[in-house]
Design an enzyme around this catalytic site. Structure first.
Site, PDB file in Angstrom:
ATOM      1  N   HIS A 121       0.800  -1.217   0.000  1.00  0.00           N
ATOM      2  CA  HIS A 121       0.000   0.000   0.000  1.00  0.00           C
ATOM      3  C   HIS A 121       0.835   1.270   0.000  1.00  0.00           C
ATOM      4  O   HIS A 121       0.302   2.359  -0.234  1.00  0.00           O
ATOM      5  CB  HIS A 121      -0.979   0.005   1.181  1.00  0.00           C
ATOM      6  CG  HIS A 121      -0.336   0.174   2.525  1.00  0.00           C
ATOM      7  ND1 HIS A 121       0.172  -0.874   3.255  1.00  0.00           N
ATOM      8  CD2 HIS A 121      -0.130   1.289   3.283  1.00  0.00           C
ATOM      9  CE1 HIS A 121       0.648  -0.430   4.400  1.00  0.00           C
ATOM     10  NE2 HIS A 121       0.486   0.873   4.442  1.00  0.00           N
ATOM     11  N   HIS A 186       3.604  10.018  12.353  1.00  0.00           N
ATOM     12  CA  HIS A 186       2.987   8.884  13.027  1.00  0.00           C
ATOM     13  C   HIS A 186       4.073   7.958  13.534  1.00  0.00           C
ATOM     14  O   HIS A 186       5.215   8.003  13.080  1.00  0.00           O
ATOM     15  CB  HIS A 186       1.996   8.125  12.130  1.00  0.00           C
ATOM     16  CG  HIS A 186       2.557   7.508  10.888  1.00  0.00           C
ATOM     17  ND1 HIS A 186       3.070   8.225   9.836  1.00  0.00           N
ATOM     18  CD2 HIS A 186       2.659   6.206  10.496  1.00  0.00           C
ATOM     19  CE1 HIS A 186       3.458   7.424   8.860  1.00  0.00           C
ATOM     20  NE2 HIS A 186       3.223   6.179   9.250  1.00  0.00           N
TER      21      HIS A 186
END
Length: 313
Positions: A121, A186
């Site tokens: 992804h 993140h």
């Protein structure tokens, strides 16, 4: 000569696919998806003949038995298809991909190439949301953003410069879109491969080392580890990065080491490398942030930005 007609930077998160129902009622998640939709409209209007997609790999196509800093897919490319992202063969602009490889080599830039590249992804999330209805060949570029030592941000900036030169000297007349996939801030619950301690750490490192032919065997527990992670987003870092991106001067960011980026914005923020390369490839541009949302449920500062080259550049 070919030319870059648009640059798009877009965060990715498979949680957007698998856990959408949990956030569908949230305005921040809706605003981010709307930003992706606006970016998709810009892509369609740009009418690209080829798309260079720069992203990461999350140990589904690259593993610790062989981890190049930069890899260009020059022939077959297959999506892993995890978590509802595109799987199977992807169309590749082999001519442009090979031109990029030769340009990098001539510039003493030792990138790897693959005639049978598997991507996850880190590449396909962008294709899924930005080019769902366009049948356009891609040039997949995978940067190592998770297995230290990482290429420096300055090196990624130089990669973007070579990408631009390769496109402008390819002898064709193509309209090229450059997409940066990943980031922003993140923190993934991933250990450094050389200092694993807990049972989960050891499991992940084993998956990263031995998963080349069996990565799906590790997927269920990997997913559980990710879902159990606490959100660690730094909106101040993200907004400053986007501000610098629009100003067209990322020198403040390029001066930072990988350790400094991780301490400030998490190990996942290393994916800004793709944005750095995209920005340098596009060159002087008019930029817009189409969305920025720190979405805790996706443990990521989610952004979408567009860079449109200035006329005559």
């Amino acid at each position: 000569m070919s030319r870059i007609v648009l640059g798009i930077g877009a965060s990715h998160s498979t949680l957007m696919n698998t856990n959408w129902d949990e956030v569908a009622h949230q305005e921040d998640a809706q605003r981010f998806r709307a930003g992706l939709g606006e970016a998709r409209e810009l892509v369609e209007a740009a009418r690209p003949d080829a798309v260079v997609v720069i992203g990461s790999n999350h140990f589904r196509g690259f593993f610790l038995d062989l981890m190049p800093a930069f890899t260009v897919g020059v022939a077959e490319c297959v999506g892993s298809g995890e978590s509802g992202t595109p799987g199977g063969p992807l169309p590749v602009d082999t001519e442009l991909a090979r031109k990029l490889m030769w340009s990098l080599s001539d510039a003493d830039f030792d990138a790897a190439f693959s005639l049978r590249l598997q991507v996850d992804h880190g590449i396909t999330h962008a294709l899924q949301y930005l080019l769902p209805d366009l049948d356009v060949p891609i040039v997949p570029v995978v940067m190592n953003m998770f297995a230290p030592p990482l290429p420096s941000l300055a090196r990624c900036d130089a990669f973007g410069a070579e990408l631009r030169r390769a496109i402008e000297s390819d002898g064709q007349d193509k309209r090229v879109l450059v997409v940066a996939s990943g980031g922003l801030s993140h923190r993934l619950p991933w250990p450094k491969w050389f200092s694993a301690m807990s049972d989960d750490d050891r499991f992940l490192v084993e998956a990263w080392l031995n998963g080349r032919d069996s990565w799906k065997d590790y997927e269920v527990r990997r997913r559980q580890i990710i879902l159990a992670a606490e959100s660690d987003i730094n909106p101040e870092f993200d907004r400053r990065f986007l501000e610098l991106l629009l100003e067209g001067d990322l020198s403040e960011i390029l001066a930072k080491s990988a350790a400094e980026i991780e301490a400030e914005a998490g190990n996942g923020a290393q994916e800004i490398r793709s944005w750095v390369a995209m920005s340098r490839a596009v060159g002087p541009a008019k930029g817009r942030v189409l969305a920025y949302e720190p979405i805790d449920k996706w443990i990521t500062g989610m952004a979408v930005a567009a860079l449109e080259p200035l006329p005559g550049d």
